[in-house]
Enzyme design. Structure first.
Site, short mmCIF file in Angstrom:
data_model
loop_
_atom_site.label_atom_id
_atom_site.label_comp_id
_atom_site.label_asym_id
_atom_site.label_seq_id
_atom_site.Cartn_x
_atom_site.Cartn_y
_atom_site.Cartn_z
N HIS A 66 9.16 -1.18 8.92
CA HIS A 66 9.48 -2.09 7.81
C HIS A 66 8.55 -1.78 6.63
CE1 HIS A 66 6.03 -5.07 8.99
NE2 HIS A 66 5.69 -3.83 9.12
N GLU B 210 -4.12 -2.86 9.65
CA GLU B 210 -3.31 -3.51 10.69
C GLU B 210 -3.85 -3.21 12.09
OE1 GLU B 210 0.79 -2.28 10.42
OE2 GLU B 210 0.84 -2.58 8.25
N SER C 179 0.88 -1.18 0.00
CA SER C 179 0.00 0.00 0.00
C SER C 179 0.91 1.22 0.00
CB SER C 179 -0.91 0.00 1.24
OG SER C 179 -0.14 0.04 2.41
N ASP D 167 -3.27 0.65 12.04
CA ASP D 167 -2.88 1.30 10.79
C ASP D 167 -4.06 1.10 9.86
OD1 ASP D 167 -1.99 2.18 8.38
OD2 ASP D 167 -0.46 0.63 8.09
N GLU E 42 2.87 -9.98 6.70
CA GLU E 42 3.69 -9.49 7.82
C GLU E 42 3.58 -10.39 9.05
OE1 GLU E 42 2.75 -5.36 8.36
OE2 GLU E 42 3.31 -4.87 6.29
N ASP F 60 1.68 8.32 7.37
CA ASP F 60 2.51 7.41 6.57
C ASP F 60 2.34 7.78 5.10
OD1 ASP F 60 3.83 5.35 5.28
OD2 ASP F 60 2.35 3.83 5.74
N LYS G 101 7.83 -0.65 14.19
CA LYS G 101 6.89 -1.68 13.77
C LYS G 101 7.54 -2.47 12.66
CE LYS G 101 3.72 0.15 10.27
NZ LYS G 101 2.33 0.14 9.85
N HIS H 235 -3.71 -6.02 2.59
CA HIS H 235 -2.81 -7.11 2.96
C HIS H 235 -3.55 -8.43 3.18
CE1 HIS H 235 0.58 -4.32 4.72
NE2 HIS H 235 0.34 -4.11 3.45
N LYS I 176 9.86 5.33 6.96
CA LYS I 176 10.20 4.20 6.08
C LYS I 176 11.33 4.65 5.17
CE LYS I 176 5.64 2.01 5.76
NZ LYS I 176 4.35 2.04 5.01
N GLU J 110 -2.62 5.15 12.67
CA GLU J 110 -1.84 5.55 11.50
C GLU J 110 -2.75 5.68 10.28
OE1 GLU J 110 1.31 3.20 8.66
OE2 GLU J 110 1.34 2.76 10.80
#
Length: 444
Positions: A373, A168, A40, A246, A211, A320, A396, A159, A345, A295
């Site tokens: 990550h 998340e 994403s 997230d 993940e 993000d 994270k 995801h 990131k 997030e």
């Protein structure tokens, strides 16, 4: 000491997609770096150069980026005679070679591969651990701070193949006394959650996502939060674990509204909600559950919704897709009071020096900084060193499962062991901003 040789190759990430690996040589030896890749991705990120040849690697080859290193950037770096300890100068040199605002000519994946390898070489040149070298580059003085991990244990969004819109759901062992204990709390709760999900949804509901988190067939966020609460309680860690989300809401933003049923091709536009309504939903969750961080609660260009929510909220609001580790976007977010946290990131911006700059700019406004990550990862562990170096107190890097995730957590366990007796501490909740309150770590 200067660079004597640079060799890049195409390897594979944790999703089976090609990515870039760089071997950089000095008289001290070989230093290797590999580059991560997101799913994403924000539209404002630095450009990850892919070959786009559908006949090979589903269009995702990185042989152009590899050639750009081997034929252009590597030879130019060797010719420059810059020393590997001159991280900022080398990163600036690479940026100048590319000459575009988003590293679109040679690829942020090419430039970052070299940048990380130079960090490794620079640390070896000085004879110090990588985290110490990075801390010195950033002007951060010891004692060091070990971060609170944010374990992504329930997956939705882009995801996962369930109905869940939010991407998340994370566990943060803020009540641990050390990073080692945080890993104990996190892993035990992860295994308890696996049992809880298995009992409710069946054995196939505990297959893991990109993940390492689970993707049970839940109806929505409420059900996921209830599962987490039950697992925390059953594991015996109530009060010691907080929750972070997230949302990755750019993925379900349509025509100025948010579609929480976006994975359904026949989703009803009458049920799409406004940014204000979504903010009210978050506030309700914050009241009901021990949520400390959210997030990407809104789309990456829905600035008004961000500012509205940040004004009302008492938790950490992390940019993000909004900020993409880019100092220009971060400045805009500071001006608009759009958030109070940065997701850092390294591949969104493309060099280690710019990543450090992005973190420090955010901290200058009292933000929390969570080092992160990407969903497509390698066994490279530079972010473990970076989070200790910057002392931001948050990382994270997925669930405590899948080797490309656990590699980072294991690296942090080793760093904690190395730092024993040095006055290093565990961050707990001290790295988190909360509404208008800056993180306690920033006040020291």
């Amino acid at each position: 000491m200067s660079v004597t040789k640079v060799h890049a190759r195409q390897i594979f990430d944790s999703r089976g997609n090609p990515t870039v690996e760089v071997d950089l040589y000095t008289e001290k030896g070989r230093f290797r770096a590999a580059v991560p890749s997101g799913a994403s991705t924000g539209v404002h990120e630095a450009l990850e150069l892919r070959d786009g040849d559908k006949a090979n690697y589903v269009g995702k080859g990185v042989l152009k980026a590899v050639a750009n290193i081997n034929d252009v950037l590597g030879p130019a770096l060797i010719k420059s005679s810059l020393k590997v300890t001159q991280q900022k100068e080398i990163d600036d040199f690479l940026i100048k070679q590319d000459g575009t605002p988003n590293k679109g000519k040679y690829g942020a994946n090419a430039i970052l591969g070299i940048s990380i390898a130079v960090v490794e070489a620079g640390a070896a040149e000085k004879g110090v651990p990588v985290y110490q070298h990075l801390a010195e580059l950033a002007g951060v003085k010891p004692p060091y701070v070990l971060p609170c991990p944010a374990f992504n244990v329930i997956n939705g969004g882009s995801h996962a193949g369930n109905k869940l819109a939010f991407q998340e759901f994370m566990l943060l062992p803020t009540g641990a006394s050390s990073f080692t204990e945080a890993m104990k709390i996190g892993t035990e709760t992860y295994h308890t959650l696996k049992k809880v999900i298995s009992a409710k949804y069946g054995i196939d509901a505990v297959n893991v996502g990109d993940e390492g988190g689970f993707a049970p067939n839940v109806s929505g966020a409420d059900e996921s939060l209830e599962l987490l609460s039950e697992a925390i309680k059953k594991a015996g860690y109530e009060g010691k674990i907080k929750i972070a989300l997230d949302v990755a809401s750019s993925e379900f933003y349509k025509d100025g509204k948010y579609d929480l049923d976006f994975k359904n091709p026949n989703s009803d536009p009458q049920k799409w909600i406004s940014g204000t309504e979504l903010a009210d939903l978050y506030l309700e969750y914050i009241r009901k559950y021990p949520i400390v961080s959210i997030e990407d609660p809104f789309d990456q260009d829905d600035w008004d919704a961000w500012s509205h929510f940040t004004k009302l909220s008492s938790v950490q609001i992390v940019g993000d897709d909004l900020t993409v580790t880019n100092p220009l976007r971060i400045r805009t977010a500071i001006e608009k009071k759009a958030c109070n946290g940065l997701l850092l990131k390294i591949n969104q911006i493309g060099t280690i020096s710019e990543s450090i700059q992005a973190a420090q700019l955010s901290q200058s406004d009292g933000w929390g900084v969570m080092v992160s990550h990407r969903s497509g990862e390698t066994e490279n562990t530079i972010i473990a060193d970076l989070v200790v170096a910057l002392g931001t107190g948050q990382i994270k890097t997925g669930a405590p499962a899948r080797s490309e995730r656990v590699a980072k957590y294991n690296a942090l366990l080793r760093i904690e062991g190395e730092l024993e007796g040095s006055g290093a501490t565990y961050a707990g909740d001290k790295g988190l901003s909360a509404g208008l309150e800056a993180p306690a770590l920033l006040k020291k």
